[in-house]
Scaffold this motif. Sequence first.
Motif, PDB file in Angstrom:
ATOM      1  N   ALA A  51      -4.014   6.282  -5.233  1.00 54.61           N
ATOM      2  CA  ALA A  51      -4.849   5.995  -4.299  1.00 54.61           C
ATOM      3  C   ALA A  51      -5.234   4.933  -3.310  1.00 54.61           C
ATOM      4  O   ALA A  51      -5.079   4.186  -5.069  1.00 54.61           O
ATOM      5  CB  ALA A  51      -6.118   7.407  -4.858  1.00 54.61           C
ATOM      6  N   VAL A  52      -4.640   4.215  -2.508  1.00 52.42           N
ATOM      7  CA  VAL A  52      -4.797   3.026  -2.151  1.00 52.42           C
ATOM      8  C   VAL A  52      -5.983   2.930  -0.964  1.00 52.42           C
ATOM      9  O   VAL A  52      -5.857   3.648   0.217  1.00 52.42           O
ATOM     10  CB  VAL A  52      -3.450   2.857  -1.634  1.00 52.42           C
ATOM     11  N   ALA A  53      -6.954   2.225  -1.330  1.00 47.90           N
ATOM     12  CA  ALA A  53      -7.853   1.431   0.140  1.00 47.90           C
ATOM     13  C   ALA A  53      -7.053   0.592   0.897  1.00 47.90           C
ATOM     14  O   ALA A  53      -6.700  -0.733   0.365  1.00 47.90           O
ATOM     15  CB  ALA A  53      -9.385   1.396  -0.811  1.00 47.90           C
ATOM     16  N   ALA A  58       0.702  -1.122   0.003  1.00 50.73           N
ATOM     17  CA  ALA A  58       0.237  -0.087  -0.517  1.00 50.73           C
ATOM     18  C   ALA A  58       1.243   1.241  -0.181  1.00 50.73           C
ATOM     19  O   ALA A  58       0.524   2.167  -0.566  1.00 50.73           O
ATOM     20  CB  ALA A  58      -1.258   0.076   1.417  1.00 50.73           C
ATOM     21  N   ARG A  59       1.621   1.256   0.820  1.00 49.93           N
ATOM     22  CA  ARG A  59       3.145   2.697   0.981  1.00 49.93           C
ATOM     23  C   ARG A  59       3.239   2.229  -0.687  1.00 49.93           C
ATOM     24  O   ARG A  59       3.969   3.725  -1.373  1.00 49.93           O
ATOM     25  CB  ARG A  59       4.076   2.057   1.920  1.00 49.93           C
ATOM     26  N   ARG A  60       4.107   1.539  -1.211  1.00 49.80           N
ATOM     27  CA  ARG A  60       5.218   1.727  -2.179  1.00 49.80           C
ATOM     28  C   ARG A  60       4.083   1.807  -3.584  1.00 49.80           C
ATOM     29  O   ARG A  60       4.474   2.667  -4.385  1.00 49.80           O
ATOM     30  CB  ARG A  60       5.730   0.107  -2.653  1.00 49.80           C
ATOM     31  N   LEU A  61       2.981   2.125  -3.000  1.00 51.01           N
ATOM     32  CA  LEU A  61       1.942   1.995  -4.775  1.00 51.01           C
ATOM     33  C   LEU A  61       1.720   3.441  -4.347  1.00 51.01           C
ATOM     34  O   LEU A  61       1.172   3.744  -5.455  1.00 51.01           O
ATOM     35  CB  LEU A  61       0.475   0.902  -4.591  1.00 51.01           C
ATOM     36  N   ALA A  62       1.071   4.047  -3.331  1.00 57.24           N
ATOM     37  CA  ALA A  62       0.772   5.330  -2.716  1.00 57.24           C
ATOM     38  C   ALA A  62       1.993   5.901  -3.984  1.00 57.24           C
ATOM     39  O   ALA A  62       1.881   7.116  -3.530  1.00 57.24           O
ATOM     40  CB  ALA A  62       0.152   5.008  -1.356  1.00 57.24           C
ATOM     41  N   PHE A 111     -12.380   6.935  -5.162  1.00 56.17           N
ATOM     42  CA  PHE A 111     -11.535   7.009  -5.590  1.00 56.17           C
ATOM     43  C   PHE A 111     -12.516   7.587  -7.211  1.00 56.17           C
ATOM     44  O   PHE A 111     -11.495   7.687  -7.921  1.00 56.17           O
ATOM     45  CB  PHE A 111     -10.645   6.287  -5.932  1.00 56.17           C
ATOM     46  N   GLY A 112     -13.187   6.562  -7.106  1.00 59.54           N
ATOM     47  CA  GLY A 112     -14.097   7.023  -8.993  1.00 59.54           C
ATOM     48  C   GLY A 112     -14.468   5.517  -9.659  1.00 59.54           C
ATOM     49  O   GLY A 112     -14.841   5.073 -10.964  1.00 59.54           O
ATOM     50  N   SER A 113     -12.958   4.883  -9.050  1.00 54.55           N
ATOM     51  CA  SER A 113     -12.765   3.805 -10.429  1.00 54.55           C
ATOM     52  C   SER A 113     -11.854   2.961  -9.092  1.00 54.55           C
ATOM     53  O   SER A 113     -11.087   3.199  -8.392  1.00 54.55           O
ATOM     54  CB  SER A 113     -12.357   4.322 -11.913  1.00 54.55           C
ATOM     55  N   LEU A 114     -11.399   1.895 -10.366  1.00 55.48           N
ATOM     56  CA  LEU A 114     -10.240   1.051  -9.624  1.00 55.48           C
ATOM     57  C   LEU A 114      -9.305   0.697 -10.376  1.00 55.48           C
ATOM     58  O   LEU A 114     -10.204  -0.868 -11.493  1.00 55.48           O
ATOM     59  CB  LEU A 114     -11.641  -0.335  -8.470  1.00 55.48           C
ATOM     60  N   LEU A 132       0.535  10.607   1.979  1.00 56.66           N
ATOM     61  CA  LEU A 132      -0.056   9.678   1.201  1.00 56.66           C
ATOM     62  C   LEU A 132      -1.407   9.758   0.785  1.00 56.66           C
ATOM     63  O   LEU A 132      -2.229   9.913   2.033  1.00 56.66           O
ATOM     64  CB  LEU A 132       0.044   8.559   1.250  1.00 56.66           C
ATOM     65  N   HIS A 133      -2.046   8.882  -0.328  1.00 57.72           N
ATOM     66  CA  HIS A 133      -3.575   9.137  -0.109  1.00 57.72           C
ATOM     67  C   HIS A 133      -4.190   7.699  -0.430  1.00 57.72           C
ATOM     68  O   HIS A 133      -3.513   6.778  -1.453  1.00 57.72           O
ATOM     69  CB  HIS A 133      -3.712  10.030  -1.808  1.00 57.72           C
ATOM     70  N   VAL A 134      -4.471   7.862   1.676  1.00 57.12           N
ATOM     71  CA  VAL A 134      -4.784   6.579   1.128  1.00 57.12           C
ATOM     72  C   VAL A 134      -6.209   6.242   2.172  1.00 57.12           C
ATOM     73  O   VAL A 134      -6.366   7.626   2.657  1.00 57.12           O
ATOM     74  CB  VAL A 134      -3.920   5.852   1.793  1.00 57.12           C
ATOM     75  N   ILE A 135      -7.171   5.274   2.205  1.00 59.36           N
ATOM     76  CA  ILE A 135      -8.116   5.584   2.904  1.00 59.36           C
ATOM     77  C   ILE A 135      -7.964   4.028   3.413  1.00 59.36           C
ATOM     78  O   ILE A 135      -7.621   3.391   3.147  1.00 59.36           O
ATOM     79  CB  ILE A 135      -9.151   5.679   2.427  1.00 59.36           C
TER      80      ILE A 135
END
Length: 258
Positions: A32-34, A23-27, A81-84, A55-58
């Motif tokens: 944007a990561v859930a 999650a950290r690496r992708l953000a 996020f609008g889309s996955l 970072l943009h996460v929820i």
Amino acid sequence: MGLLDGKSGIVTGAAQGFGLATARRLAEEGAAVALVDIKADEVNAAAASLVSEGLHVIAITADVSDEDATIRMLDEAEKAFGSLNFIHQNAAIQVEKLLHETTLDEWDRLMAVNLRSMFLGAKHILPRMMRSGGGSIVNSASVLSMSADEVLPLYSVSKHGVLGLTRGIAVTEAYAQAGIRCNCICPGDIRTSMVEQYWAAQPDPASAEAETTAHYPMKRIGEPREMADTVLYLVSDLSSFVNGTSIVVDGGVMAKVY
Ligand SMILES: NC(=O)c1ccc[n+]([C@@H]2O[C@H](COP(=O)([O-])OP(=O)(O)OC[C@H]3O[C@@H](n4cnc5c(N)ncnc54)[C@H](O)[C@@H]3O)[C@@H](O)[C@H]2O)c1
């Protein structure tokens, strides 16, 4: 510019270990990561810590072995996020017992968390990805998708199943032609609580740890971030023609027989 600018998606089992590192690496690369986990306090704290780093996460609390919870997880992330564009299906458990000492309840629970969850996540994200122009599904498999351990027979069965599920999705032309790729990562030992739990279950935990490490040509096991970098590759467009594969990230241990 990040490799994942404008992309959004989900990492399950993200309160700790490999999932949190992913999650950290992708953000860090702009996604944007859930972060999804069954442990509410831990996943909330993990997400809050990443948010404090900008970072943009929820955080979403969900049991990924449950179909309604899986649908809710996807709805919440999609709404945020609008889309996955991606999902890293990573949540898993293990049971450290010889096969004949394992109970039916342990079998059912492990298969539900490790394998049914990946079926459910894929089943319900595929139509969304087909509608939104594609995406990348990355499943956490294991070197035990291709081998076995005498005290992890159930885990090994489930991870062989993850490999089969990954291939089944990848070869489906309707998905591939909709721009969806599905791959899995097969890590060797990673320094997380899962491995510590395995060592703790052995008669002599300290020598079990030493034995594990000694088996590796590099004389060390993997770090979560080294796995996260592979997921980053599989999620990003750098792997645009990589589909249906299983990437072994094990420091060379699978290449070894003796
Ligand atoms: N650690 C290793 O050596 C190793 C090796 C090969 C593969 N893997 C795989 O990597 C993945 C992550 O492993 P890890 O070492 O980070 O494990 P971990 O035990 O540290 O983390 C797993 C996370 O999954 C969560 N989880 C468990 N059941 C869940 C459920 N029903 N719903 C939602 N979340 C749930 C846990 O709360 C935990 O936060 C797993 O798929 C594992 O099988 C790990």
